[in-house]
Design an enzyme around this catalytic site. Structure first.
Site, PDB file in Angstrom:
ATOM      1  N   GLY A  66     -29.308 -70.725 -22.629  1.00 43.06           N
ATOM      2  CA  GLY A  66     -29.616 -70.064 -21.374  1.00 43.06           C
ATOM      3  C   GLY A  66     -29.815 -70.989 -20.184  1.00 43.06           C
ATOM      4  O   GLY A  66     -30.499 -70.621 -19.230  1.00 43.06           O
TER       5      GLY A  66
ATOM      6  N   GLU B 291     -21.249 -68.502 -57.054  1.00 42.71           N
ATOM      7  CA  GLU B 291     -22.288 -67.968 -56.158  1.00 42.71           C
ATOM      8  C   GLU B 291     -23.548 -67.601 -56.945  1.00 42.71           C
ATOM      9  O   GLU B 291     -24.662 -67.788 -56.463  1.00 42.71           O
ATOM     10  CB  GLU B 291     -21.778 -66.750 -55.391  1.00 42.71           C
ATOM     11  CG  GLU B 291     -20.645 -67.048 -54.416  1.00 42.71           C
ATOM     12  CD  GLU B 291     -20.953 -68.173 -53.437  1.00 42.71           C
ATOM     13  OE1 GLU B 291     -22.142 -68.350 -53.069  1.00 42.71           O
ATOM     14  OE2 GLU B 291     -20.020 -68.895 -53.045  1.00 42.71           O
TER      15      GLU B 291
ATOM     16  N   ASP C 125     -19.397 -77.683 -50.634  1.00 42.34           N
ATOM     17  CA  ASP C 125     -20.755 -77.962 -51.095  1.00 42.34           C
ATOM     18  C   ASP C 125     -20.941 -79.459 -51.295  1.00 42.34           C
ATOM     19  O   ASP C 125     -21.958 -80.033 -50.891  1.00 42.34           O
ATOM     20  CB  ASP C 125     -21.026 -77.258 -52.428  1.00 42.34           C
ATOM     21  CG  ASP C 125     -21.000 -75.741 -52.279  1.00 42.34           C
ATOM     22  OD1 ASP C 125     -21.173 -75.284 -51.143  1.00 42.34           O
ATOM     23  OD2 ASP C 125     -20.818 -75.047 -53.294  1.00 42.34           O
TER      24      ASP C 125
HETATM   25  P1  ADP Z   1     -25.945 -72.525 -21.767  1.00 42.84           P
HETATM   26  O1  ADP Z   1     -27.306 -73.042 -22.131  1.00 42.84           O
HETATM   27  O2  ADP Z   1     -24.922 -73.013 -22.735  1.00 42.84           O
HETATM   28  O3  ADP Z   1     -25.591 -72.706 -20.353  1.00 42.84           O
HETATM   29  P2  ADP Z   1     -25.868 -69.800 -21.017  1.00 42.84           P
HETATM   30  O4  ADP Z   1     -26.906 -69.801 -19.983  1.00 42.84           O
HETATM   31  O5  ADP Z   1     -24.468 -69.791 -20.545  1.00 42.84           O
HETATM   32  O6  ADP Z   1     -26.063 -70.976 -22.046  1.00 42.84           O
HETATM   33  O7  ADP Z   1     -26.132 -68.564 -21.960  1.00 42.84           O
HETATM   34  C1  ADP Z   1     -25.107 -67.808 -22.520  1.00 42.84           C
HETATM   35  C2  ADP Z   1     -25.515 -66.377 -22.634  1.00 42.84           C
HETATM   36  O8  ADP Z   1     -26.527 -66.232 -23.609  1.00 42.84           O
HETATM   37  C3  ADP Z   1     -26.119 -65.841 -21.370  1.00 42.84           C
HETATM   38  O9  ADP Z   1     -25.142 -65.331 -20.534  1.00 42.84           O
HETATM   39  C4  ADP Z   1     -27.025 -64.756 -21.874  1.00 42.84           C
HETATM   40  O10 ADP Z   1     -26.313 -63.571 -22.046  1.00 42.84           O
HETATM   41  C5  ADP Z   1     -27.451 -65.256 -23.222  1.00 42.84           C
HETATM   42  N1  ADP Z   1     -28.777 -65.859 -23.170  1.00 42.84           N
HETATM   43  C6  ADP Z   1     -29.082 -67.132 -23.448  1.00 42.84           C
HETATM   44  N2  ADP Z   1     -30.398 -67.352 -23.352  1.00 42.84           N
HETATM   45  C7  ADP Z   1     -30.956 -66.195 -22.991  1.00 42.84           C
HETATM   46  C8  ADP Z   1     -32.294 -65.777 -22.730  1.00 42.84           C
HETATM   47  N3  ADP Z   1     -33.330 -66.620 -22.820  1.00 42.84           N
HETATM   48  N4  ADP Z   1     -32.511 -64.495 -22.386  1.00 42.84           N
HETATM   49  C9  ADP Z   1     -31.474 -63.641 -22.297  1.00 42.84           C
HETATM   50  N5  ADP Z   1     -30.201 -63.969 -22.521  1.00 42.84           N
HETATM   51  C10 ADP Z   1     -29.916 -65.222 -22.884  1.00 42.84           C
HETATM   52 ZN    ZN Z   2     -20.826 -73.106 -53.044  1.00 40.70          ZN
END
Ligand code: ADP
Ligand code: ZN
Ligand code: MG
Length: 611
Positions: free
Chosen positions: A209, A427, A502
């Site tokens: 995020g 498995e 593995d």
């Molecule tokens: P990066 O850290 O790679 O830049 P992004 O900000 O692009 O990651 O996150 C990708 C997607 O993951 C976002 O568009 C969102 O939809 C989701 N996401 C990631 N973290 C959060 C969070 N804390 N809350 C809500 N959505 C999140």
């Molecule tokens: Zn295996």
């Protein structure tokens, strides 16, 4: 030259308008009746014609009774010739009024001019288009030095992101609230002599995020947001990166207060002086320019530079010193509470059935990042849509978890009878040993349905989030990893390629135990080998030996010992609970997939009679 072409077009248009005006003013008399030439001559000889009027190729005849008729003549022939040829009575002709009028209408002018005009027009048009092409290319070439930053303005409601859209990451948000406050209300801080951080660096694994948070800051502060990726600074042409940086910051200063967000900073911000070749030179200049610009704006400039990276270790130290990216905000993979929160955020736009329990999903997705969770719900929605449901149910979400972890099920990838049996015992071995050893995670699911690359899989999940692992856990993990291999060997006296993955994982894990985690009793608590990235190749990792040949031998011995012990442990468990192994394998052959409850039931009941 361009003007000339334009002027020419204008002149031509005016000409057309004037010509058509003329042609309207001289429009020919409207006559319906037509005659042939002989009947006209007859009428003249009979004295029934009052007057003749010639316009171009038409002869308009007014008869004695004042009615009108029209005769078509040959273009080349004049009226007098025509009348001569038909031997018209000269006496009668004398009484007829004859008019000849030259038509100056459009037809005439066009007929006269078109032979000149058409080639001229073609050439002019051709030149005009060429000019345009060149002009376009020119202006595009000039654009190279401009930044490619995408701008998000505060008025853009549709793409607006706020802190509400970001779940979890409480510490990061708390830090960023400060930034928002500064952008909204800089006076408050400046009056107290506080220096506000110019640079905020968001650090965290992919999908946690970082990009989202940066956009949320812009949304909260209601300011302009310039978004550019580090790699966009550096393109083919030398010198472009630096001028793009300059252009970006110039734009930013003009629209202050604002946020400049450089995503994937490591693309330009790697340590300097480690590279070879021109492209690296280019990168260095770009980086230098970023440093210069960040020093350049004074305390009162309301521009905050944010950047994101998942590789803070390779960033140039000059970027990290005070006055540049001195605020570092660490984003971790979300814990269970955060995962629930993130699921809630992304579930807002999706109709969920009442049976969906987001908490349970959060429990079953340790290690998932925000992006994974987003992807998970999206996959579930797609699955539900394909099943013609109008709500996403728990079943779809649970199914999607495995899809996200292991890739899609490959039901069509049907194993032969014997392969199926080998996979089942393989498995079953993993699952049995995982269940019986003390320091392992509970088995969530065992399956012999192919998924992605694997023929079958045993899914283990920790009950709660883990931030570190102990030596006994690793030792047990090695035994579990080797249990598939051991089981195959015990049952079939042979081993298949199915165990290759593995074995690779076992070797890697054992090496790390000894060399990185200092978990060997013999070699003691130290690490061996320095890992370094060859920066100009991007991903290549070299290992520098910082130990002697003798130690290397010891390391190999220690690794062998770990693996040996793990095989022994696995073998012991399989021997002791052989009937359970058979039971699991048979059940797998029947049902293909065992959920946690079904799997655990095997160990509660008394052994079923083997048929
Ligand atoms: P990066 O850290 O790679 O830049 P992004 O900000 O692009 O990651 O996150 C990708 C997607 O993951 C976002 O568009 C969102 O939809 C989701 N996401 C990631 N973290 C959060 C969070 N804390 N809350 C809500 N959505 C999140
Ligand atoms: Zn295996
Ligand atoms: Mg990102």
């Amino acid at each position: 030259m361009k003007n000339l072409a334009k002027n020419f077009l204008l002149v031509f248009l005016i000409f057309l308008v004037i010509a058509s005006l003329f042609s309207f003013s001289l429009s020919l008399p409207q006559v319906q009746v037509t005659l042939d030439i002989t009947s006209m001559v007859d009428k003249i000889n009979a004295g029934k014609v009052k007057s003749l009027k010639v316009i171009n190729d038409k002869i308009f005849v007014t008869l004695a009774n004042d009615s009108q008729a029209q005769v078509q003549k040959e273009p080349a022939e004049s009226l007098s010739e025509l009348l001569n040829n038909y031997a018209v009575d000269k006496e009668k002709l004398k009484q007829i009024k004859i008019e000849v009028e030259q038509d100056s209408s459009l037809d005439f002018w066009l007929a006269a001019l078109l032979p000149f005009l058409i080639p001229f027009l073609l050439i002019a048009g051709f030149i005009y288009f060429m000019m345009r092409q060149v002009q376009g290319a020119n202006s595009r070439a000039l654009m190279f030095g401009q930044s490619r930053a995408r701008e998000v303005t505060p008025q853009d409601r549709q793409n607006k992101v706020t802190f509400k859209d970001v779940a979890g990451v409480k510490e990061a948000k708390a830090e960023l609230v400060e930034v928002v406050d500064f952008l909204k209300n800089p006076k408050k801080f400046i009056n107290l002599g506080a220096r506000i951080p110019k640079g905020v660096l968001l650090v965290g694994p992919p999908g946690t995020g970082k990009t989202l948070l940066a956009r949320a800051v812009a949304g909260e502060a209601n300011v302009q947001f310039f978004n550019i990726s580090g790699s966009e600074f550096v393109e083919m042409f030398v010198g472009v990166g630096a001028s793009r940086v300059r252009d970006l910051f110039r734009k930013a200063k003009r629209s202050a207060p604002c946020i400049v967000f450089i995503d994937e900073l490591d693309a330009v911000g790697r340590q300097r002086g480690a590279g070879l070749g021109g492209s690296n030179d280019e990168r260095e200049q770009t980086l230098n320019q970023i440093l210069v610009e960040m020093d350049g704006f004074d305390v009162n400039t309301n521009v905050i530079v944010m950047a994101a990276t998942n590789r803070p270790d390779i960033l140039d130290i000059a970027l990290l010193r005070p006055g540049r990216f001195d605020r570092r905000i660490i984003l971790d993979a979300p814990n269970i509470e955060d995962r629930e929160g993130i699921l809630k955020v992304h579930a807002r736009k999706k109709p969920l059935a009442p049976d969906v329990n987001l908490r349970r999903i959060a429990e079953r997705t340790p290690g998932f990042t925000g992006a994974d969770l987003n992807n998970l719900l999206n996959e579930a929605a797609i699955l539900a849509a394909r099943r013609d449901k109008n709500k996403v149910e728990m079943a779809e979400i649970l199914e999607s978890i495995e899809k996200v972890i292991l890739g899609p099920e490959r039901k069509s990838h049907i194993l032969g009878e014997r392969e199926k049996k080998i996979t089942a015992y393989h498995e079953a071995g993993h699952a049995l040993v995982a269940h019986k050893l003390l320091h392992t995670d509970p088995v969530q699911k065992v399956s012999i349905v192919s998924r992605g690359q694997v023929a079958g899989y045993t899914l283990k999940m920790p009950i709660e989030d883990k931030y570190f692992q102990t030596k006994s856990e690793f030792i047990d993990e090695l035994a579990v990893l080797l249990a598939g291999y051991t089981s195959e060997k015990e049952i079939f006296g042979d081993i298949s390629t199915g165990a290759a993955n593995d074995l690779k994982e076992v070797t890697r894990l054992a090496r790390r135990l000894i060399m990185e985690y200092g978990m060997s009793d013999v070699l003691g608590p130290r690490t061996f080998g320095k890992r370094e990235e060859l920066i100009f190749l991007g991903r290549e990792i070299t290992e520098q030996r910082d130990y002697s040949e003798k130690v290397a031998e010891q390391i190999d011995k220690e690794i062998a010992k770990l693996v040996d012990n793990a095989v022994k442990t696995a073998k012991a468990v399989i021997k002791e609970y052989f009937s359970k192994l058979e039971e699991i394998a048979n059940l797998l052959l029947q049902k293909e997939t065992l959920e946690r409850e079904e799997f655990e039931a095997i160990f509660k009941s008394s052994p079923a009679p083997v048929s």
